[in-house]
Design a protein around this motif. Structure first.
Motif, PDB file in Angstrom:
ATOM      1  N   THR A   1       0.595  -1.249   0.151  1.00 52.30           N
ATOM      2  CA  THR A   1       0.040  -0.127   0.048  1.00 52.30           C
ATOM      3  C   THR A   1       1.120   1.317   0.132  1.00 52.30           C
ATOM      4  N   GLU A   2       1.912   1.276   0.921  1.00 55.25           N
ATOM      5  CA  GLU A   2       2.772   2.387   0.866  1.00 55.25           C
ATOM      6  C   GLU A   2       3.454   2.650  -0.530  1.00 55.25           C
ATOM      7  N   ARG A   3       3.791   1.361  -1.008  1.00 54.08           N
ATOM      8  CA  ARG A   3       4.672   1.871  -2.401  1.00 54.08           C
ATOM      9  C   ARG A   3       3.701   2.301  -3.359  1.00 54.08           C
ATOM     10  N   ALA A   4       2.361   1.579  -3.582  1.00 51.72           N
ATOM     11  CA  ALA A   4       1.598   2.249  -4.469  1.00 51.72           C
ATOM     12  C   ALA A   4       1.134   3.555  -4.217  1.00 51.72           C
ATOM     13  N   GLN A   5       0.827   4.159  -2.952  1.00 53.24           N
ATOM     14  CA  GLN A   5       0.544   5.214  -2.799  1.00 53.24           C
ATOM     15  C   GLN A   5       1.593   6.417  -3.186  1.00 53.24           C
TER      16      GLN A   5
END
Length: 447
Positions: free
Chosen positions: A59-63
């Protein structure tokens, strides 16, 4: 980017790094005056780079990646990209399309790719540079050919997966016109007016193009400053390898666009007779035989050894192998009962096996990358699904798998793909959907 650039080599490295270094050397106020299209290109490269960074949280990478691509899109809007065309604009948009695919937004990528194609046509990238920009430098003509190939390649192989009509169908740019990159004529720090980022822009919709007079040709640009210093961003071996890879992908795309994309988009059979089938398969195999040996290498151990010294070439090998054998699988499995053309079960399974093993090799050699590339993952999913369906229909007798080596190894391929889907990272929604579909077919085999 060592991950993206090898498989989509459309950006001039010398120019990009020169632009990059000049931008960060500027003061704050000067940065505000920079070309917005250049910033869009830089930002989407940050976005794609972030997609391939290994971080604990998906999620952090995608955001973070989505933040960068949003900024890139905003920079395109500031540059008025729908009416002001440039090489940088099209390069940024091509990368945004791949970003959207990797971000599980394939339908968005399809729509955005349509805009890219319109812009490429408006710039005349589909035209032979020797005809449309005869006075351009050799480097600029080379860049235009590479960029058209990138646009055409993206359109062709996305349409194969989505079963939608191809768009990059009108061009007089020849594959053979793409030669090895011209030797760098100046240092990377010079303002090379012949480079891709500063290439002259021809908008075929502009009044100047409509009122073009052939009796008043545009004068050639002045030559760039010459430097005796070595260029740290130019490697003649890499340039030569990239050209051979681009040519190979281009030749394959030409075959696929005409013979697969168009009929598949209309749900038409690919062959009108057994003779037509044999002729088309012969054309595909002949094209494959003409690819450089380093791009057709299938032995995993040899690829492992090559990945130590030439990881760029291995990535190119795997992408070309995946695309070629996926298309060969589709051809072998196609049926036209009215014309007497039946599915070649073993031919389709053999092609599917080689295609899905390209994904397994990518997973084994560059696992984090294999978990990001949507196009590679989706091809592998379709190959596993094709294998499962063919085995279910042709490989079982009274609920028992026929002890044929091909059938057995193909069944193992589906099991391995299921294991990767169930244990892999990435979009959980996408992984769950693929897993459920493939699992339902696999569990139903032999019933």
């Amino acid at each position: 980017m060592p991950v993206v650039d090898p498989v989509y080599p459309m950006i001039n490295r010398r120019t990009f790094y020169a632009d990059y270094e000049r931008f960060w050397a500027k003061g704050v106020n000067e940065k505000y005056k920079s070309d917005a299209a250049m910033l869009a290109l830089h930002l989407v490269m940050y976005a794609m780079g972030t997609q391939f960074i290994e971080v604990p949280s998906y999620t952090e990478r995608a955001q973070t990646a989505e933040f960068y691509v949003s900024a890139s899109n905003q920079a395109l809007r500031i540059s008025s990209y729908l009416s002001h065309l440039s090489t940088r604009t099209v390069q940024a948009m091509v990368l945004i399309c791949y970003f959207l695919m990797n971000d599980n937004h394939a339908s968005d990528a399809w729509v955005f790719a349509g805009i890219v194609l319109r812009q490429a046509y408006a710039m005349g990238l589909n035209r032979d540079p020797d005809i449309i920009v005869p006075h351009a430098s050799a480097a600029e003509k080379q860049q235009r050919r590479k960029l058209w190939q990138a646009v055409m390649f993206q359109d062709t192989f996305l349409t194969v997966l989505l079963k939608l009509p191809p768009t990059a169908t009108h061009s007089d740019v020849s594959v053979d016109s793409l030669t090895e990159d011209p030797e760098p004529s100046g240092s990377s720090n010079s303002n090379d007016t012949s480079s891709s980022s500063n290439a002259r822009i021809i908008n075929q919709m502009s009044i100047s193009a409509i009122a073009f007079s052939p009796s008043a040709p545009e004068p050639p640009p002045p030559p760039p400053p010459v430097s005796s210093l070595p260029d740290p961003y130019y490697d003649p071996v890499t340039a030569k390898d990239d050209v051979s890879y681009i040519r190979s992908m281009w030749q394959l795309a030409n075959l696929v666009q005409e013979n697969l994309c168009s009929p598949l988009s209309l749900s038409l059979p690919l062959f009108n007779s057994p003779r037509h089938r044999a002729s088309l398969l012969s054309s595909f195999r002949s094209t494959h035989r003409n690819f450089p040996p380093s791009l057709t290498l299938l032995d995993y151990t040899a690829l492992q050894q090559l990945a130590v010294t030439q990881p760029r070439r291995v990535r190119q090998n795997l992408f070309l192998t995946s695309n070629y054998y996926h298309c060969l699988m589709v051809l072998q499995a196609n049926v036209n009962e009215a014309a007497g053309v039946q599915c070649n079960v073993k031919g389709a399974l053999e092609a599917a096996h080689e295609a899905i093993w390209a994904f397994f090799k990518l997973w084994g050699l560059f696992e984090s990358e294999a978990g990001v590339w949507w196009v590679f993952q989706h091809r592998a999913f379709e190959e596993a699904l094709m294998i499962a369906n063919l085995l279910s229909t042709h490989a079982f007798v009274d609920g028992t798998l026929v002890m044929d080596p091909l059938f057995m190894k193909c069944k193992d391929d589906v099991q391995r793909m299921l294991q990767i889907l169930e244990n892999g990272s990435g979009s959980m929604e996408m992984q769950k959907t693929r897993t459920n579909v493939l699992r339902s077919v696999f569990d139903g085999m032999g019933r």
